[in-house]
Design a protein around this motif. Structure first.
Motif, PDB file in Angstrom:
ATOM      1  N   VAL A   1       0.844  -1.185   0.000  1.00  0.00           N
ATOM      2  CA  VAL A   1       0.000   0.000   0.000  1.00  0.00           C
ATOM      3  C   VAL A   1       0.885   1.243   0.000  1.00  0.00           C
ATOM      4  CG1 VAL A   1      -0.253   0.193   2.516  1.00  0.00           C
ATOM      5  CG2 VAL A   1      -2.046   1.062   1.027  1.00  0.00           C
ATOM      6  N   SER A   2       0.460   2.254  -0.739  1.00  0.00           N
ATOM      7  CA  SER A   2       1.211   3.507  -0.757  1.00  0.00           C
ATOM      8  C   SER A   2       0.255   4.692  -0.618  1.00  0.00           C
ATOM      9  CB  SER A   2       2.054   3.636  -2.032  1.00  0.00           C
ATOM     10  OG  SER A   2       1.228   3.637  -3.174  1.00  0.00           O
TER      11      SER A   2
ATOM     12  N   LEU B   1      -6.055   9.094   0.146  1.00  0.00           N
ATOM     13  CA  LEU B   1      -6.048   8.556  -1.214  1.00  0.00           C
ATOM     14  C   LEU B   1      -4.857   7.605  -1.274  1.00  0.00           C
ATOM     15  CD1 LEU B   1      -6.648  11.914  -3.096  1.00  0.00           C
ATOM     16  CD2 LEU B   1      -8.347  10.291  -2.256  1.00  0.00           C
ATOM     17  N   LEU B   2      -5.134   6.325  -1.542  1.00  0.00           N
ATOM     18  CA  LEU B   2      -4.119   5.282  -1.466  1.00  0.00           C
ATOM     19  C   LEU B   2      -4.066   4.458  -2.743  1.00  0.00           C
ATOM     20  CD1 LEU B   2      -5.089   3.963   2.081  1.00  0.00           C
ATOM     21  CD2 LEU B   2      -3.334   5.641   1.541  1.00  0.00           C
ATOM     22  N   LYS B   3      -2.957   3.727  -2.908  1.00  0.00           N
ATOM     23  CA  LYS B   3      -2.810   2.759  -3.992  1.00  0.00           C
ATOM     24  C   LYS B   3      -2.274   1.469  -3.383  1.00  0.00           C
ATOM     25  CE  LYS B   3      -0.094   5.164  -6.656  1.00  0.00           C
ATOM     26  NZ  LYS B   3       0.750   5.572  -7.775  1.00  0.00           N
ATOM     27  N   ALA B   4      -2.685   0.338  -3.953  1.00  0.00           N
ATOM     28  CA  ALA B   4      -2.186  -0.954  -3.494  1.00  0.00           C
ATOM     29  C   ALA B   4      -2.271  -1.951  -4.641  1.00  0.00           C
ATOM     30  CB  ALA B   4      -2.997  -1.458  -2.308  1.00  0.00           C
TER      31      ALA B   4
ATOM     32  N   SER C   1      -6.365   2.190  -7.068  1.00  0.00           N
ATOM     33  CA  SER C   1      -6.518   3.374  -6.229  1.00  0.00           C
ATOM     34  C   SER C   1      -7.804   3.268  -5.432  1.00  0.00           C
ATOM     35  CB  SER C   1      -6.573   4.642  -7.085  1.00  0.00           C
ATOM     36  OG  SER C   1      -5.385   4.781  -7.811  1.00  0.00           O
ATOM     37  N   PHE C   2      -7.775   3.732  -4.175  1.00  0.00           N
ATOM     38  CA  PHE C   2      -8.960   3.717  -3.344  1.00  0.00           C
ATOM     39  C   PHE C   2      -8.815   4.773  -2.254  1.00  0.00           C
ATOM     40  CE2 PHE C   2      -5.982   0.784  -1.548  1.00  0.00           C
ATOM     41  CZ  PHE C   2      -6.134   0.833  -0.182  1.00  0.00           C
ATOM     42  N   THR C   3      -9.933   5.070  -1.592  1.00  0.00           N
ATOM     43  CA  THR C   3      -9.921   6.047  -0.504  1.00  0.00           C
ATOM     44  C   THR C   3     -10.227   5.346   0.813  1.00  0.00           C
ATOM     45  OG1 THR C   3     -12.252   6.598  -0.753  1.00  0.00           O
ATOM     46  CG2 THR C   3     -10.676   7.924  -2.012  1.00  0.00           C
ATOM     47  N   LEU C   4      -9.738   5.937   1.882  1.00  0.00           N
ATOM     48  CA  LEU C   4      -9.952   5.406   3.222  1.00  0.00           C
ATOM     49  C   LEU C   4     -10.408   6.557   4.108  1.00  0.00           C
ATOM     50  CD1 LEU C   4      -9.526   2.703   4.705  1.00  0.00           C
ATOM     51  CD2 LEU C   4      -7.247   3.489   5.256  1.00  0.00           C
TER      52      LEU C   4
END
Length: 130
Positions: free
Chosen positions: A30-31, A58-61, A75-78
């Protein structure tokens, strides 16, 4: 005031927090990309002198989108809960709470045999986050 809220939240070092370490352990690769927020979502608690609001990471994994395919960046949000405290006119982050598997595990649901096999929510990095 909105500018001070944005400055305080965007200045928080997400990748150096304990919660980030737990998240990266539970979701390898995850970044962090950015933090998104609307300062209008923050409300002041006059008795405590704090501001409580929400934002999103805003993350990427890497994730396997379909069985048998190579891993791809998704890409996704948390969602995060932010608590700010004002001292001397400047705001500082008191709490910056987001997902960690140990704290946010969903309770096991009852599986009715008449409904067929149990179903999982989500897929890839999103599995069981709800």
């Amino acid at each position: 005031m909105a500018d001070r809220i944005v400055k305080a939240v965007l200045g928080y070092r997400v990748e150096s927090s304990e919660q980030w370490l737990m998240l990266s352990k539970n979701m390898p690769g995850v970044s962090y990309f950015a933090t998104d927020l609307d300062p209008r979502s923050f409300e002041k608690d006059e008795t405590q002198g704090t501001w409580l609001g929400r934002a999103e990471l805003l993350l990427k994994a890497p994730a396997a989108l379909r069985p048998g395919q190579a891993m791809q960046e998704v890409s996704f949000t948390l969602p995060i809960k932010v608590l700010l405290s004002g001292q001397g006119g400047a705001l500082s982050v008191v709490a910056f709470d987001f997902y960690s598997a140990g704290e946010s595990e969903a309770p096991r649901s009852y599986d009715d045999p008449d409904d067929g096999p149990p179903k999982t929510l989500g897929w890839g990095p999103f599995e069981n986050l709800i």
